[in-house]
Write a protein that holds these residues in place. Structure first.
Motif, mmCIF file in Angstrom:
data_model
loop_
_atom_site.group_PDB
_atom_site.id
_atom_site.type_symbol
_atom_site.label_atom_id
_atom_site.label_comp_id
_atom_site.label_asym_id
_atom_site.label_seq_id
_atom_site.Cartn_x
_atom_site.Cartn_y
_atom_site.Cartn_z
ATOM 1 N N TRP A 1 1.690 0.330 -7.942
ATOM 2 C CA TRP A 1 1.822 1.751 -7.571
ATOM 3 C C TRP A 1 0.975 2.611 -8.497
ATOM 4 O O TRP A 1 0.256 3.520 -8.042
ATOM 5 C CB TRP A 1 3.296 2.157 -7.657
ATOM 6 C CG TRP A 1 3.585 3.577 -7.276
ATOM 7 C CD1 TRP A 1 3.960 4.049 -6.053
ATOM 8 C CD2 TRP A 1 3.536 4.737 -8.136
ATOM 9 N NE1 TRP A 1 4.138 5.418 -6.082
ATOM 10 C CE2 TRP A 1 3.886 5.869 -7.354
ATOM 11 C CE3 TRP A 1 3.222 4.919 -9.487
ATOM 12 C CZ2 TRP A 1 3.937 7.163 -7.873
ATOM 13 C CZ3 TRP A 1 3.273 6.207 -10.015
ATOM 14 C CH2 TRP A 1 3.621 7.315 -9.217
ATOM 15 N N VAL B 1 0.869 -1.175 0.000
ATOM 16 C CA VAL B 1 0.000 0.000 0.000
ATOM 17 C C VAL B 1 0.906 1.226 0.000
ATOM 18 O O VAL B 1 1.746 1.398 0.892
ATOM 19 C CB VAL B 1 -0.932 0.007 1.223
ATOM 20 C CG1 VAL B 1 -1.755 1.290 1.245
ATOM 21 C CG2 VAL B 1 -1.848 -1.219 1.208
ATOM 22 N N TYR C 1 -6.065 7.446 -6.498
ATOM 23 C CA TYR C 1 -5.929 8.651 -5.673
ATOM 24 C C TYR C 1 -6.214 9.899 -6.500
ATOM 25 O O TYR C 1 -6.923 10.815 -6.040
ATOM 26 C CB TYR C 1 -4.516 8.703 -5.088
ATOM 27 C CG TYR C 1 -4.333 9.729 -3.995
ATOM 28 C CD1 TYR C 1 -4.516 9.397 -2.662
ATOM 29 C CD2 TYR C 1 -3.959 11.037 -4.298
ATOM 30 C CE1 TYR C 1 -4.334 10.344 -1.648
ATOM 31 C CE2 TYR C 1 -3.782 11.989 -3.306
ATOM 32 C CZ TYR C 1 -3.980 11.632 -1.981
ATOM 33 O OH TYR C 1 -3.813 12.575 -0.984
ATOM 34 N N GLN D 1 -2.804 2.379 -7.808
ATOM 35 C CA GLN D 1 -3.176 3.101 -6.592
ATOM 36 C C GLN D 1 -3.072 4.613 -6.786
ATOM 37 O O GLN D 1 -3.907 5.375 -6.282
ATOM 38 C CB GLN D 1 -2.296 2.647 -5.428
ATOM 39 C CG GLN D 1 -2.568 1.220 -4.988
ATOM 40 C CD GLN D 1 -1.655 0.767 -3.869
ATOM 41 O OE1 GLN D 1 -1.334 1.534 -2.954
ATOM 42 N NE2 GLN D 1 -1.213 -0.485 -3.920
#
Length: 403
Positions: free
Chosen positions: A293, A5, A300, A296
Motif C-alpha cells: 500500500w 491494487v 501516486y 503504491q
C-alpha cells in the motif's frame, strides 16, 4: 500471490468524522467553504490490512488492560532494518503518545525553564510552541536559501549559536517539514559532532522518514555514527506513513544508555510509554502488511507532485514550487508576485477558496510562502490548482487594470 491494487482516486467524504482539517476551518481560516489542503494527513482510505486487524481485535468482547506484544516491538525493528537499513534493539525502543508529545516530554525532562532549545525555521510550528509554551527559550538557526531557491543547513551558524547561547537541546526535523528535505549523512554527522562537543541533546523528528520520494532513502539521525548515538533521541511513527495519526502509535529510539535508562524509567513510572490496544495493533499491521500500500501511495503522490509542478509552471506565472525529497507536502513560493503575506492568504482563501498553511506559521522565514498538501485524489488536486490559477490570473488582471 498477486499484490493488491489500492484505490487512491476515490473521493472520500470526511464530514462527520471529526476530521480536524474540516472541522477546524472556521476557527483557523474564518470560513468553512474551502478545499482543505492544509493539515498533513492523507485523504486516502487506510490500508485495508490495518482496518482488518483492528476489526479482528474489536470483535473480541473484552477491551481490558493490555500490554504490547513482543511481535509489535519486533515489527518496528524489522521495519527499520528492511526499509532503512537501520539496526535497533528492543531495549532501545519505547512507545510515545505522539511525536509532538514526545518532543514535549523530552523538553520537560531534559531542560529547565529558561533553557535554550535550537530549532531551524521555517519549520513545523509545534517545535516553537512546545518550547515557548513550556517556558523555554527558542534559539533560531534558520535554514539558508540560495539564489536558485535551494535550502541547506547553516552549520557555521549552528556552531556560533551553540557556543554563544549554550542551549541544552536541539529539535531536528529529518526529513524537514515544510520543505521536504532529507538531510544528507554528512550534514547529520556534522550536526551530531557540533552538538556532542557542546553537550546538546538532539531530538530528531523523523515522522516523514518513511515517505521518501523518487527512490531516495531515509537517513536516520541515529545511524550517523558515534556522535549521533551519544546525543540522539529519535521519534518516529507509522502515522503519516499509513495515514493513521488517529491511532496515536508513535515510538522513540535512544542508543545511549546513559540517556535512555533514566529517561525511559521516568516515562514508565509516569505511564507515558504504554501503548493502548489500537495503537499497537494498528502499528504492527501497518509495518507487517502495509508495504505494498505504501509503495503504491508514494507512486501516486509522486505523480501528484509532478502534476502540480507542471500545471503551476505552465499556468500560474510568478508561483514556484520547492520540490520535496520526502512526504506529500509542497512548499509554494509566491515571492515573485511581490504580495504581502496577508494578500497571499486572501488570494488563497477568498478568491481560490483553498485552505493552505500560511508560510509564516513556520516562522518569519516563511513570509511569501504557503504549504500545500497533495495527498488527495488527483481530481481534487486538479480542481484546487485550477481555482488557484483563476485567482492568480484574475488578481493580475485586476492590478494591470488599475495601472
Amino acid at each position: 500471490m498477486n499484490t493488491p491494487v489500492y484505490d487512491f482516486d476515490s473521493v472520500i467524504d470526511r464530514h462527520g468524522t471529526s476530521a480536524a482539517k474540516i472541522d477546524r476551518l472556521d476557527a483557523v481560516f474564518g470560513r468553512h467553504d474551502l478545499t482543505p489542503l492544509w493539515i498533513a494527513d492523507l485523504d486516502f482510505a487506510v490500508c485495508p490490512e490495518i482496518t482488518a486487524a483492528l476489526r479482528r481485535r474489536l470483535d473480541h468482547p473484552v477491551l481490558g488492560y493490555s500490554d504490547a506484544s513482543e511481535s509489535y516491538w519486533q515489527s518496528i525493528i524489522d521495519w527499520c532494518s528492511r526499509r532503512h537499513g537501520f539496526a535497533i534493539g528492543r531495549d532501545e525502543l519505547a512507545f510515545v503518545p505522539g511525536v509532538v508529545k514526545g518532543i514535549a516530554l523530552a523538553v520537560n525532562y531534559f531542560t529547565h525553564e529558561g533553557d535554550g532549545v535550537v530549532i531551524q525555521p521555517p519549520v513545523y510550528t509545534p517545535f516553537r510552541t512546545v518550547v515557548e509554551g513550556n517556558g523555554r527559550s527558542v534559539v533560531e538557526n534558520p535554514l539558508l536559501r540560495d539564489a536558485d531557491g535551494n535550502y541547506r543547513m547553516d552549520l557555521d551558524g549552528l556552531r556560533r549559536i551553540v557556543e554563544a547561547e549554550r542551549p541544552r537541546l536541539m529539535i531536528l526535523c529529518n526529513p524537514h517539514n515544510p520543505i521536504g528535505l532529507q538531510w544528507d549523512e554528512a550534514t547529520l554527522r556534522e550536526v551530531a559532532a557540533i552538538c556532542r562537543a557542546a553537550d546538546v541533546l538532539v531530538v530528531s523528528d523523523e515522522i516523514h522518514g518513511d515517505l521518501m520520494l523518487a527512490g531516495r532513502r531515509h537517513i536516520p539521525f541515529l545511524a550517523c555514527g558515534a556522535d549521533a548515538e551519544a546525543v540522539g533521541i529519535m521519534l518516529a511513527a507509522p502515522s503519516k506513513t499509513f495515514n493513521i495519526p488517529g491511532l496515536v502509535s508513535s515510538w522513540m529510539a535512544v542508543k545511549n544508555p546513559e540517556i535512555r535508562k533514566p529517561y525511559y524509567g521516568w516515562l514508565e513510572v509516569n505511564e507515558f510509554s504504554q501503548p493502548v490496544i489500537i495503537s499497537a495493533i494498528g502499528a504492527e499491521a501497518a509495518y507487517r502488511n502495509g508495504e505494498a500500500w505504501l509503495d503504491q501511495m508514494l507512486a501516486y503522490v509522486e505523480s501528484n507532485i509532478a502534476f502540480a509542478r507542471d500545471f503551476i509552471a505552465e499556468h500560474i506565472p510568478g508561483l514556484r514550487v520547492v520540490l520535496p525529497e520526502a512526504s506529500f507536502l509542497l512548499w509554494l513560493d509566491f515571492t515573485e508576485m511581490h504580495l504581502p503575506q496577508s494578500e497571499i492568504m486572501k488570494l488563497l482563501m477568498d478568491k481560490a477558496h483553498l485552505a493552505l498553511n500560511d508560510g509564516t506559521m513556520f516562522g518569519s522565514q516563511g513570509e511569501g510562502f504557503a504549504r500545500l498538501n497533495v495527498g488527495t485524489p488527483r481530481c481534487v488536486l486538479a480542481d484546487a490548482l485550477e481555482k488557484l490559477r483563476q485567482a492568480v490570473v484574475g488578481s493580475t488582471v485586476a492590478v494591470e487594470n488599475t495601472i
